[in-house]
Design a protein around this motif. Structure first.
Motif, PDB file in Angstrom:
ATOM      1  N   THR A  98       0.852  -1.448   0.264  1.00 38.22           N
ATOM      2  CA  THR A  98       0.193  -0.110  -0.141  1.00 38.22           C
ATOM      3  C   THR A  98       0.626   1.627  -0.156  1.00 38.22           C
ATOM      4  N   LEU A  99       0.799   2.200  -1.197  1.00 43.75           N
ATOM      5  CA  LEU A  99       1.464   3.189  -0.677  1.00 43.75           C
ATOM      6  C   LEU A  99       0.477   4.733  -0.384  1.00 43.75           C
ATOM      7  N   GLU A 100       0.804   4.963   0.472  1.00 44.24           N
ATOM      8  CA  GLU A 100       0.290   6.212   1.459  1.00 44.24           C
ATOM      9  C   GLU A 100       0.959   7.923   0.953  1.00 44.24           C
ATOM     10  N   ARG A 101       0.084   8.467   1.035  1.00 45.29           N
ATOM     11  CA  ARG A 101       0.635  10.269   1.061  1.00 45.29           C
ATOM     12  C   ARG A 101       1.236   9.996   2.412  1.00 45.29           C
ATOM     13  N   ASP A 102       2.162  10.683   3.115  1.00 42.97           N
ATOM     14  CA  ASP A 102       2.736  10.834   4.192  1.00 42.97           C
ATOM     15  C   ASP A 102       2.180  13.135   4.786  1.00 42.97           C
ATOM     16  N   GLU A 103       1.944  12.384   5.831  1.00 38.96           N
ATOM     17  CA  GLU A 103       1.012  12.742   6.312  1.00 38.96           C
ATOM     18  C   GLU A 103       1.423  14.915   6.612  1.00 38.96           C
ATOM     19  N   PHE A 147       8.295  -5.918 -10.580  1.00 37.84           N
ATOM     20  CA  PHE A 147       8.810  -6.813 -11.580  1.00 37.84           C
ATOM     21  C   PHE A 147       9.510  -7.977 -10.671  1.00 37.84           C
ATOM     22  N   LEU A 148       9.310  -8.084  -9.098  1.00 38.96           N
ATOM     23  CA  LEU A 148       9.582  -9.239  -8.706  1.00 38.96           C
ATOM     24  C   LEU A 148       9.342  -9.696  -8.801  1.00 38.96           C
ATOM     25  N   SER A 149       9.345 -11.165  -8.247  1.00 34.03           N
ATOM     26  CA  SER A 149       8.422 -12.209  -8.639  1.00 34.03           C
ATOM     27  C   SER A 149       8.088 -12.564  -7.328  1.00 34.03           C
ATOM     28  N   ALA A 150       6.290 -13.128  -6.719  1.00 38.00           N
ATOM     29  CA  ALA A 150       5.646 -13.078  -6.034  1.00 38.00           C
ATOM     30  C   ALA A 150       6.116 -14.082  -4.584  1.00 38.00           C
ATOM     31  N   THR A 151       6.167 -13.559  -3.230  1.00 38.31           N
ATOM     32  CA  THR A 151       6.437 -14.163  -2.177  1.00 38.31           C
ATOM     33  C   THR A 151       5.616 -15.472  -2.358  1.00 38.31           C
ATOM     34  N   GLU A 152       3.676 -15.410  -2.046  1.00 43.47           N
ATOM     35  CA  GLU A 152       3.428 -16.593  -2.145  1.00 43.47           C
ATOM     36  C   GLU A 152       1.643 -16.215  -2.891  1.00 43.47           C
ATOM     37  N   ALA A 153       1.385 -15.330  -3.719  1.00 43.45           N
ATOM     38  CA  ALA A 153       0.337 -14.708  -3.571  1.00 43.45           C
ATOM     39  C   ALA A 153       0.056 -14.996  -5.244  1.00 43.45           C
ATOM     40  N   ASP A 154      -0.934 -15.196  -5.838  1.00 40.68           N
ATOM     41  CA  ASP A 154      -1.462 -15.650  -6.862  1.00 40.68           C
ATOM     42  C   ASP A 154      -0.919 -14.385  -8.556  1.00 40.68           C
ATOM     43  N   CYS A 155      -1.947 -13.053  -6.886  1.00 38.92           N
ATOM     44  CA  CYS A 155      -1.561 -12.558  -8.066  1.00 38.92           C
ATOM     45  C   CYS A 155      -0.785 -10.763  -6.581  1.00 38.92           C
ATOM     46  N   LYS A 156       0.086 -10.922  -7.151  1.00 37.08           N
ATOM     47  CA  LYS A 156       0.267  -9.475  -6.547  1.00 37.08           C
ATOM     48  C   LYS A 156      -0.401  -8.071  -6.397  1.00 37.08           C
ATOM     49  N   VAL A 157      -0.420  -7.125  -5.344  1.00 39.38           N
ATOM     50  CA  VAL A 157      -1.629  -5.872  -4.884  1.00 39.38           C
ATOM     51  C   VAL A 157      -0.818  -4.998  -4.822  1.00 39.38           C
ATOM     52  N   TYR A 158      -0.956  -3.875  -5.965  1.00 37.90           N
ATOM     53  CA  TYR A 158      -1.073  -2.585  -5.297  1.00 37.90           C
ATOM     54  C   TYR A 158      -1.543  -1.581  -4.667  1.00 37.90           C
ATOM     55  N   ILE A 159      -1.784  -0.986  -3.698  1.00 40.02           N
ATOM     56  CA  ILE A 159      -3.151   0.147  -3.158  1.00 40.02           C
ATOM     57  C   ILE A 159      -2.218   1.393  -3.442  1.00 40.02           C
ATOM     58  N   VAL A 160      -2.454   2.293  -4.560  1.00 40.35           N
ATOM     59  CA  VAL A 160      -1.945   3.647  -4.008  1.00 40.35           C
ATOM     60  C   VAL A 160      -3.871   4.527  -3.484  1.00 40.35           C
ATOM     61  N   ARG A 161      -3.024   5.034  -2.094  1.00 37.60           N
ATOM     62  CA  ARG A 161      -3.852   5.690  -1.132  1.00 37.60           C
ATOM     63  C   ARG A 161      -4.237   6.965  -2.214  1.00 37.60           C
ATOM     64  N   ASP A 162      -4.807   7.950  -1.631  1.00 37.08           N
ATOM     65  CA  ASP A 162      -4.986   9.482  -1.719  1.00 37.08           C
ATOM     66  C   ASP A 162      -4.592   9.693  -3.640  1.00 37.08           C
ATOM     67  N   GLU A 197       3.342  -9.999 -15.517  1.00 40.66           N
ATOM     68  CA  GLU A 197       2.492 -10.595 -15.477  1.00 40.66           C
ATOM     69  C   GLU A 197       2.042 -10.732 -13.946  1.00 40.66           C
ATOM     70  N   GLY A 198       0.924 -10.505 -13.391  1.00 41.71           N
ATOM     71  CA  GLY A 198       0.691 -11.618 -11.694  1.00 41.71           C
ATOM     72  C   GLY A 198       0.402  -9.836 -10.911  1.00 41.71           C
ATOM     73  N   VAL A 199      -0.346  -8.671 -11.593  1.00 39.82           N
ATOM     74  CA  VAL A 199      -0.364  -7.740 -10.688  1.00 39.82           C
ATOM     75  C   VAL A 199      -1.475  -7.107 -11.180  1.00 39.82           C
ATOM     76  N   LEU A 200      -1.745  -6.292  -9.660  1.00 40.15           N
ATOM     77  CA  LEU A 200      -2.976  -5.895 -10.114  1.00 40.15           C
ATOM     78  C   LEU A 200      -2.925  -4.474  -9.604  1.00 40.15           C
ATOM     79  N   ILE A 201      -3.040  -3.426  -9.857  1.00 39.95           N
ATOM     80  CA  ILE A 201      -2.478  -1.726  -9.774  1.00 39.95           C
ATOM     81  C   ILE A 201      -4.281  -1.263  -9.190  1.00 39.95           C
ATOM     82  N   MET A 202      -4.522  -0.874  -7.538  1.00 39.63           N
ATOM     83  CA  MET A 202      -5.325  -0.260  -7.492  1.00 39.63           C
ATOM     84  C   MET A 202      -5.518   1.210  -6.764  1.00 39.63           C
ATOM     85  N   LEU A 203      -5.603   1.842  -8.015  1.00 41.51           N
ATOM     86  CA  LEU A 203      -6.128   3.562  -7.627  1.00 41.51           C
ATOM     87  C   LEU A 203      -6.959   4.051  -6.372  1.00 41.51           C
ATOM     88  N   LEU A 204      -6.870   4.459  -5.612  1.00 41.12           N
ATOM     89  CA  LEU A 204      -8.157   5.498  -5.038  1.00 41.12           C
ATOM     90  C   LEU A 204      -8.064   6.355  -4.893  1.00 41.12           C
TER      91      LEU A 204
END
Ligand SMILES: [Zn+2]
Length: 345
Positions: free
Chosen positions: A85-90, A108-123, A144-151
């Motif tokens: 999770t990427l968050e804004r420094d307050e 670009f690094l391979s996953a440790t345990e996930a089927d799909c690595k997830v990146y969440i960017v808040r704000d 491959e195998g990456v999901l990016i969610m921008l909030l």
């Protein structure tokens, strides 16, 4: 039918659409989830992260995600190493390019345990243009195998190029009735508040302006007390223009407004909101969406002793003061002008 995203209230159409996409492995690699603070964006993002990695994903008797398997537990409890999770420094107003570059490298690094690595960017609306451009490369050619969610809370500041490479998911806004129902069903404290302070309960829900997360914060004792004080300030100004009131009432009411610029801005905004609701209720009665007043009846009672023409004048005077305040006018001078103008209204 299989329950999808059990932790997220409402948003039924969105839930079934994304759920179907996950179950048929058609979920896009990048999502832009848009909704105000407290609307459930982060809850939805975690539900999606868990759903695509849930160990019982293929089991139609379990909800999606199941919330019980080891992966689900780590995703919701923290400690799932492939969820970032990427968050804004307050202390900063924006999210700069450096953390985005670091996140990009990690993809670009391979996953440790996930089927799909997830990146969440808040704000995400706070990402600088440079940071957004840095992100663009991975949105165009995702590893491959990456999901990016921008909030984001509003997407005005999001580059068109980002928008065109992400699937847009708007969060629903709830009615006061739906929020009340949800709180009572899920939160024991809410039930207690409704019993000891029914008025404060309704006011907190209305003040949340359609956002469940915010409503949860606003029903605490401190919040209810603060909201009650702010409402009293706002109502004192409106009432000071009613029949049988004198300049003294106006002066006293304006005198109670905060002197600090940022606080004054919020107070004036609240006043404009309240007056706008009085005007709308006067025209349309029921069916007006309210966030200051608890009910149409309450607004009608307050509006009874003030003519519509006066309400419009009040609205214009307050919005002028709001404008001056944002242009750095001296707040003491601004408040005395406000009193004088209200007296003549
Ligand atoms: Zn699971």
């Amino acid at each position: 039918m299989r329950e999808i995203f059990p932790a997220l209230f409402g948003n039924e159409a969105t839930k079934s659409r994304i759920g179907d996409a996950i179950l048929s492995s058609r979920l896009p690699h990048a999502l832009l989830i848009d909704g105000q603070e407290g609307s459930g964006k982060y809850t939805l993002a975690l539900e999606i992260a868990a759903a695509i990695n849930c160990e019982r994903r293929g089991d139609p008797t379990a909800s999606l995600p199941c919330h019980g398997c080891p992966r689900c537990k780590r995703i919701f409890g923290g400690g799932f190493v492939d969820l970032h999770t990427l968050e804004r420094d307050e202390s900063r107003a924006t999210i700069g390019v450096d953390p985005v570059k670091e996140m990009r490298r990690d993809m670009f690094l391979s996953a440790t345990e996930a089927d799909c690595k997830v990146y969440i960017v808040r704000d995400a609306e706070k990402l600088t243009t440079e940071a957004q451009n840095a992100l663009l490369i991975v949105l165009e050619e995702p590893p491959e195998g990456v999901l990016i969610m921008l909030l984001a809370s509003g997407t005005d500041k999001i580059l068109t190029t980002i928008k065109s490479r992400t699937q847009y998911i708007p969060m629903a806004r709830f009615s006061n009735g739906e929020i009340g129902e949800y709180l009572l069903k899920t939160d024991k404290e809410a039930e207690r508040v409704r019993n000891v302070d029914p008025e404060g309960f309704d006011i907190a829900i209305a003040s949340a302006d359609g956002r469940i997360g915010l409503a949860k914060e606003l029903i605490t004792p401190e919040s209810r007390e603060r909201i009650a004080e702010e409402r009293a300030e706002t109502l004192a100004i409106i009432n000071s223009l009613g029949r049988g009131k004198s300049y003294r009432d106006i002066y006293a009411a304006v005198g109670d407004l905060p002197k600090k610029r940022t606080e004054l801005a919020v107070a004036l905004e609240r006043l404009m909101q309240a007056v706008a609701e009085l005007i709308k209720v006067g025209y349309s009665g029921d069916g007006v969406s309210l966030s200051f007043f608890r009910s149409t009846e309450e607004a009608e009672t307050v509006g009874e002793s003030i003519s519509r023409a006066k309400l419009f004048k009040l609205y214009d005077i307050v919005s002028r003061a709001y404008d001056d305040n944002s242009k750095n006018a001296n707040t003491a001078a601004l408040l005395s002008t406000l009193s004088a103008e209200l007296r003549m209204a």
